[in-house]
Design an enzyme around this catalytic site. Structure first.
Site, mmCIF file in Angstrom:
data_model
loop_
_atom_site.group_PDB
_atom_site.id
_atom_site.type_symbol
_atom_site.label_atom_id
_atom_site.label_comp_id
_atom_site.label_asym_id
_atom_site.label_seq_id
_atom_site.Cartn_x
_atom_site.Cartn_y
_atom_site.Cartn_z
ATOM 1 N N LYS A 175 -46.582 23.498 -46.597
ATOM 2 C CA LYS A 175 -47.279 24.685 -47.110
ATOM 3 C C LYS A 175 -46.403 25.322 -48.196
ATOM 4 C CE LYS A 175 -50.448 24.616 -43.795
ATOM 5 N NZ LYS A 175 -51.625 23.832 -44.030
ATOM 6 N N SER A 183 -54.993 20.778 -47.261
ATOM 7 C CA SER A 183 -54.647 22.201 -47.219
ATOM 8 C C SER A 183 -53.843 22.672 -48.425
ATOM 9 C CB SER A 183 -53.887 22.534 -45.936
ATOM 10 O OG SER A 183 -52.573 22.024 -45.979
#
Length: 180
Positions: free
Chosen positions: A91, A43
């Protein structure tokens, strides 16, 4: 010879104290200062690759707030826990409390200004709009179109943030600050 059992006993006691102190020091550092982590998903490609090893700085955010652009590690918010996510996630922090964040026409806008994002895998192929609530943050993966992140499930409460990715220590050919 009668002195020998006492020396052995003293040595055992001193060794146990040293081991106990080292263990407490390690646990204190691991809990409050820094922690080693590795990347488990794609990701954050191309910035972070699967199996990259990172040192997480857990201390800084006790003295300052997280900043836009930093790569953060956080415990899953409740919405993700209900979906059986229990491990720490990584993230990029995009939206701060009060920010208006929009994704449209292949760009991310924060407070109506486009972000310059040299680190993303490809431009986002989705649209999104939200205002970040107080004490919360909006996070997106650098692999925008293949990241399960805030655009899909919401915000990260401040108390779920563990720390920032401070240093990549493996692979050796990519040592350094992982935020760039």
């Amino acid at each position: 010879m009668s002195n020998s059992p006492n020396k052995i006993k003293e040595f055992g006691i001193e060794s146990a104290k040293s081991i106990g102190f080292a263990l407490l020091l390690f646990l204190g550092l691991h809990t409050y200062v820094a922690e080693a982590r590795y990347v488990k998903s794609g990701s954050m490609l191309p910035t972070l690759e699967i199996q990259d090893r990172l040192m997480v700085d857990k201390l800084s955010y006790h003295f300052r707030n997280p900043e836009r652009g930093e790569i953060i590690f956080f415990n899953p918010p409740e919405v993700l826990e209900k979906q059986n996510f229990h491990e720490m996630l990584v993230k990029r922090l995009i939206g701060l409390p009060g920010d208006k964040v929009e994704v449209k026409d292949g760009l991310v806008y924060v407070n109506d200004r486009p972000l310059v994002e040299k680190y993303i895998a490809e431009i986002p192929r989705y649209e999104f709009s939200a205002v970040v609530p107080p004490n919360s943050y909006l996070v997106l993966g650098d692999n925008r179109n293949d990241s399960y992140d805030s655009h899909a499930w919401g915000f990260v409460p401040r108390d779920r943030i563990v720390g920032r990715a401070a240093f990549r220590y493996y692979p050796f050919n990519r040592l350094g600050d992982p935020s760039h």
